[in-house]
Each structure stands twice: as structure tokens, then as C-alpha cells.
Design an enzyme around this catalytic site. Structure first.
Site, PDB file in Angstrom:
ATOM      1  N   ARG A  51      34.596  81.770 -22.326  1.00 30.96           N
ATOM      2  CA  ARG A  51      35.936  81.671 -21.760  1.00 30.96           C
ATOM      3  C   ARG A  51      36.975  81.605 -22.868  1.00 30.96           C
ATOM      4  NH1 ARG A  51      35.147  76.735 -17.676  1.00 30.96           N
ATOM      5  NH2 ARG A  51      37.078  76.155 -18.709  1.00 30.96           N
ATOM      6  N   LYS A  80      30.735  68.033 -15.792  1.00 32.33           N
ATOM      7  CA  LYS A  80      31.097  67.957 -14.371  1.00 32.33           C
ATOM      8  C   LYS A  80      30.483  69.098 -13.563  1.00 32.33           C
ATOM      9  CE  LYS A  80      35.556  68.040 -15.041  1.00 32.33           C
ATOM     10  NZ  LYS A  80      35.541  68.200 -16.514  1.00 32.33           N
ATOM     11  N   ARG A 139      42.959  70.891 -24.708  1.00 38.60           N
ATOM     12  CA  ARG A 139      42.493  70.471 -23.375  1.00 38.60           C
ATOM     13  C   ARG A 139      42.026  69.021 -23.382  1.00 38.60           C
ATOM     14  NH1 ARG A 139      38.046  74.543 -21.834  1.00 38.60           N
ATOM     15  NH2 ARG A 139      38.135  73.532 -19.790  1.00 38.60           N
ATOM     16  N   ARG A 156      29.790  76.805 -25.033  1.00 35.26           N
ATOM     17  CA  ARG A 156      29.560  77.225 -23.651  1.00 35.26           C
ATOM     18  C   ARG A 156      29.596  78.742 -23.505  1.00 35.26           C
ATOM     19  NH1 ARG A 156      32.915  73.195 -19.681  1.00 35.26           N
ATOM     20  NH2 ARG A 156      34.672  74.417 -20.430  1.00 35.26           N
ATOM     21  N   ARG A 176      43.717  65.906 -11.408  1.00 41.26           N
ATOM     22  CA  ARG A 176      43.805  65.775 -12.864  1.00 41.26           C
ATOM     23  C   ARG A 176      44.971  64.893 -13.295  1.00 41.26           C
ATOM     24  NH1 ARG A 176      41.790  71.200 -16.006  1.00 41.26           N
ATOM     25  NH2 ARG A 176      39.779  71.348 -14.963  1.00 41.26           N
TER      26      ARG A 176
END
Length: 209
Positions: free
Chosen positions: A155, A13, A166, A122, A88
Site C-alpha cells: 500500500r 486489527k 499514521r 506488509r 478513530r
């Protein structure tokens, strides 16, 4: 143009939003980035959100709706915006409907195992916010931001444990948004496993149909 991007964590996204912002000249609103900024500042909102985000959960509807309502009224949203990470839940989508009429919703879909592998690979620049992925979008020099030279970090919610939580949260709370927006006739789906350029092309073609 007022858009929403839907997808599980690491579906792409943020990457696609950054490209669409340049293409259409509209604002990019990432609720995740906004919340992380509050956490970094140590604000009351940030302190409330910190433990929830670290465990892979979602902050309350009231908090996030208030943030978005204020954000979309700013001058840079006059020509349109892309919402990345909001809504969400269906409750949030219903509240968003009361605030603004959306033009399109893009669902970037990919299998869970793909998203988990991407998520744990990431890296983010803590200084300028640039994002990288060791699998398909690595920094030119490992561990160093291409843009500003800062050391890259991961993160806290990009671990395997938090990632699984998640993704599970996405299926339970966010996936119903797909049916919600299909019923409104404004959603189309793109294959999130394709190369980045192909995904961008598919999104632009879908938006301009």
C-alpha cells in the site's frame, strides 16, 4: 456481539478481526478497506480520500460516519459486527454511541517501533484482499498471494514516512479513545507483540469473561 478493535496501524486489527469473524459468525467492517475500494473505483468519496490517506491523515468525521451508519444497517450485521478502523476520534465514538450500543472494545497495544517495522513489511493482494507480512505472516511464495496467485503489492501508505505520520496521528487523535471506553467500562487491552494465536486466545477469553 458488537465490537470495536482499537490499535495503531499494523497493531494486528485486521488479522484478529478476520479470526473473530470466523469464530463468532459476525460481519467484519473495515473502514480502511471500504475507503480504499472507493479510491480504486474513482468515486467522488474516493477522490476526496485519496490524497489524505496517502499522506497518513484521516478522512473527515462526516464522510466516515456516513459510510459506517449505512454499513451497519445491512443484513449481515444483524447478528453483530466488528468495527476495524472506526471510530478513530472521540467525536466519532460519540456519534457511534448514538447509532448503536457496543458490547466490548479491544485495544491491541504494541510499541511504535514494532508497529512501524510491521507496517513497512506488509503486503496486500490487490485481487482478493488477502494480507501478509514479511516478518511474521509471509506468503508461501515470496510476492505471490497464497489464495489466488496474484502478485502482491504494498500500500502507498505503508512507507516509512507515511507510517510515522499514521502512528503520530494515532497517538494524537485515536489514543484518547482508550480512556473514553475505559470510562464506559467496556474496554480491555491485549499485548499486540505476542504471537497471533496467543493474541486471538487473549481476545476471545476477554470477550467471554
Amino acid at each position: 456481539m458488537k465490537l470495536v478493535l482499537i490499535g495503531a496501524p499494523a497493531a494486528g486489527k485486521g488479522t484478529q478481526a478476520a479470526r473473530l469473524v470466523k469464530h463468532y459468525g459476525i460481519a467484519h467492517i473495515s473502514t480502511g478497506d471500504m475507503l480504499r475500494e472507493e479510491v480504486a473505483k474513482g468515486t467522488e468519496l474516493g477522490n476526496q480520500a485519496k490524497s489524505i490517506m496517502a499522506s497518513g491523515g484521516l478522512v473527515s468525521d462526516e464522510l466516515i460516519i456516513a459510510i459506517v451508519k449505512e454499513r451497519i444497517q445491512k443484513d449481515d450485521c444483524k447478528n453483530g459486527f466488528i468495527l476495524d478502523g472506526f471510530p478513530r476520534t472521540v467525536v466519532q465514538a460519540e456519534k457511534l454511541d448514538e447509532m448503536v450500543a457496543l458490547d466490548k472494545v479491544v485495544y491491541i497495544n504494541a510499541p511504535d517501533e514494532v508497529m512501524l517495522a510491521r507496517l513497512t513489511a506488509r503486503e496486500t493482494c490487490p485481487k482478493c484482499g488477502a494480507t501478509y507480512n514479511k516478518l511474521f505472516l509471509p506468503a508461501k511464495v515470496a510476492g505471490v498471494c497464497d489464495v489466488c496467485g496474484e502478485a502482491l503489492t504494498q500500500r502507498k501508505d505503508d512507507t516509512t514516512q507515511a507510517g510515522l505520520a499514521r502512528i503520530k496521528t494515532f497517538h494524537e487523535q485515536s489514543e484518547p479513545l482508550v480512556a473514553f471506553y475505559i470510562n464506559k467500562g467496556i474496554l480491555f487491552e491485549v499485548d499486540g507483540t505476542k504471537p497471533i494465536d496467543e493474541i486471538t486466545k487473549a481476545i476471545v477469553e476477554g470477550l467471554e469473561r
